[in-house]
Enzyme design. Structure first.
Site, PDB file in Angstrom:
ATOM      1  N   ASP A   1       9.174   0.737   0.999  1.00 24.47           N
ATOM      2  CA  ASP A   1       9.152  -0.449   1.740  1.00 24.47           C
ATOM      3  C   ASP A   1       9.883  -1.861   1.358  1.00 24.47           C
ATOM      4  OD1 ASP A   1       6.856  -2.341   2.141  1.00 24.47           O
ATOM      5  OD2 ASP A   1       5.047  -2.097   0.420  1.00 24.47           O
TER       6      ASP A   1
ATOM      7  N   LYS B   1      -1.608 -11.727  -4.307  1.00 29.28           N
ATOM      8  CA  LYS B   1      -1.772 -10.556  -4.711  1.00 29.28           C
ATOM      9  C   LYS B   1      -2.929 -10.483  -5.635  1.00 29.28           C
ATOM     10  CE  LYS B   1       2.500  -9.073  -3.550  1.00 29.28           C
ATOM     11  NZ  LYS B   1       2.841  -8.401  -1.824  1.00 29.28           N
TER      12      LYS B   1
ATOM     13  N   GLU C   1       8.144  -0.151  10.820  1.00 29.97           N
ATOM     14  CA  GLU C   1       7.335  -0.917  10.370  1.00 29.97           C
ATOM     15  C   GLU C   1       8.727  -1.712  11.046  1.00 29.97           C
ATOM     16  OE1 GLU C   1       3.613  -1.278   8.713  1.00 29.97           O
ATOM     17  OE2 GLU C   1       4.756  -2.720   7.477  1.00 29.97           O
TER      18      GLU C   1
END
Ligand code: ZN
Length: 523
Positions: free
Chosen positions: A189, A340, A298
């Site tokens: 990621d 978050k 991605e």
């Protein structure tokens, strides 16, 4: 682990066929029981696999978990390490480590991550601790979604002192524990350079989230027109000609939306995104080659300070298509705040209007998935997200399972919770360097003033959620917390799995993702 071997002998599990073991697994899924024996000496029912007269399973004691390979005669086990005998059985205790993961993958290919390119709805379920995955699987297996069970950024790896190999290994053993054979993804990621990408690829992570933040030039938006003009004129001829031809004062029809790019905006986009597009092209070629075209790329442009304009999204999407970049998903930055661990902050109607345009652009230029980052706990926008994507989407959650682990601590170990909370306040200023959140933590009641049975309610307070969400690095490396925390989580594992399952049930059902049809018995 000897007690667990005795359990195998007592239950005569080695005499059962795989069909009989499968029947046990189906019953365990139906009835929600997952263990033979007890939490102090138990066998995970869904992990029972037989291969050539060897029984494989995950076992647990009060202190640890391990994979057991068991046979009723001396054999050469597939894992390295010594074998022992007990209760008339020959067995091997296999630690759930990255060193043992390749042998697990070879024996049980379903435990190895795969590309989810052909799956409509995918959910990133980052597991910072490597302890939540069974809960993730239990939620995912009820719906028409494919989970990305291994997913970490370099930042998270640093803060948790793990590496990609460990992240993949933890997911692999959890997949085995749950007997989950439907395939799962693994996402390196927010990778920003070739070095990080190669580290993820070396561990067979099929998904690469390419973070373009550092190669984009967002400040171009503030440049004077003649400065943009100069920079545009210095771009390579071929690119400049294409921009002129395709984007100068051009209109693009995306579903019911028409997006027009004025000439000045086209030049600005070319200067702003040119290097990032070149980089994406190189990365795509590299990853395609290294994975033999089994990868999920991605493109992430979400970590910017301003929302991605539809004109810019069109420019990027069309250019990526033109350059042959195989975009599986793309993460724009949306209007409003995706902070978050808490719900969406902003105008929900405005979000929905703009989100619909981004979805239309994605459909027009290759049909990639829209990826929603910081996707946990955004309950108020999920219905719109589900609707406009038609569930062709990637939802990425990272830290929410960590936060839910603290719920377990608040319920089961109040004093440890208070210690963690107090330490989190100390670690907060440092954590703020890495996470952009606006919580005023002064407003959180002091945990000493909250009675045990009310402690969990602190986790409903947005400021407290954010405080604990970002302080994981400090907390997990604190000697006064670490071993107690993991011991509590091991002891209370089943409550943790249940909490995670319920938490993701809420996420997935609010997105409107259909449930899986129950497999009907033949005949
Ligand atoms: Zn992101």
């Amino acid at each position: 682990m000897k007690e667990c071997v005795e359990l195998v002998a007592r239950e005569k599990l080695l005499e059962e066929s795989q069909e009989a073991l499968n029947a046990r697994k189906e019953a365990s899924l139906r009835e929600g029981t997952n263990m033979i024996g007890s939490a102090d000496a138990g066998i995970y029912i869904r992990s029972l696999y037989k291969r050539e007269n060897v029984l494989y399973l995950i076992a647990r004691t009060a202190k640890k978990k391990a994979l057991l390979a068991i046979a009723d005669q001396a054999v050469n086990f597939a894992f390295t390490g010594t074998s022992e005998t007990h209760a008339g059985l020959s067995y091997q205790v296999v630690e759930l480590t990255k060193e043992n993961a390749p042998a697990l993958h070879a024996l049980f290919p379903f435990t190895k991550p795969v590309s989810l390119r052909d799956r409509r709805t995918t959910i990133g379920m980052g597991d910072r601790l490597g302890k939540a995955t069974a809960g993730h699987i239990r939620a995912a297996r009820k719906y028409q979604v494919a989970p990305v069970l291994a997913q970490q950024s370099i930042r998270e790896l640093d803060f948790t002192d793990r590496d990609f190999a460990e992240v993949v290994a933890d997911a692999s053993f959890a997949v085995f524990e749950e007997g989950y054979e439907e395939g799962y993804g693994a996402d390196g990621d927010h990778l920003k350079n070739f070095e990080a990408i190669d580290t993820a690829l070396a561990e067979h992570m099929p998904m690469v989230t390419l973070d373009l933040t550092e190669v984009m030039k967002p400040d171009v938006a503030d440049w004077a027109e003649n400065k943009v003009e100069d920079a545009f004129n210095r771009l390579p001829d071929e690119f400049r000609d294409r921009v002129k031809r395709d984007f100068f004062d051009a209109s693009f029809r995306c579903g019911e939306h028409t997006i027009t790019i004025p000439t000045s905006e086209a030049k600005l986009c070319a200067v702003m995104y040119g290097p990032a597009l070149d980089f994406s092209e190189k990365v795509n070629r590299h990853v395609k080659k290294k994975t033999n075209d089994t990868y999920d790329l991605e493109i992430s442009i979400d970590e910017t300070t301003t929302p991605t304009l539809p004109e810019h999204h069109v420019f990027i999407a069309r250019e990526l298509q033109e350059r042959g970049v195989m975009v599986n998903s793309l993460a724009p930055r949306f209007v409003g705040e995706f902070q978050k661990a808490i719900d969406y902050i902003g105008d929900i109607d405005e979000f929905e209007r703009q989100f619909a345009v981004h979805c239309a652009i994605a459909r027009e230029f290759g049909g990639y998935k829209i990826s929603v980052h910081s996707g946990s706990d955004k309950f108020s926008v999920y219905p719109a997200v589900g609707k406009h994507t038609g569930h062709r989407l990637h939802l990425k959650t990272a830290g929410t399972s960590w936060l839910e682990s603290i719920r377990v601590i608040a319920r089961k170990a109040p004093d440890l919770y208070r210690t963690m909370h107090t330490k989190a306040i100390q670690f907060f200023p440092e954590a703020l360097k890495y996470y952009r959140i606006t919580a005023d933590i002064e407003t959180i009641p002091a945990p000493e003033s909250v009675p045990d049975e009310k402690l969990e309610s602190l986790l409903e307070i947005a400021e407290c959620r954010q405080l604990l969400h970002v302080s994981y690095g400090g907390l997990l490396s604190d000697p006064a917390v670490r071993s107690d925390f993991f011991a509590t989580l091991h002891r209370e594992e089943e409550s943790y799995y249940n909490i995670i399952e319920a938490h993701f049930d809420k996420h997935i059902s609010l997105l409107g993702v259909p449930r899986k049809k129950q497999a009907r018995k033949a005949g």
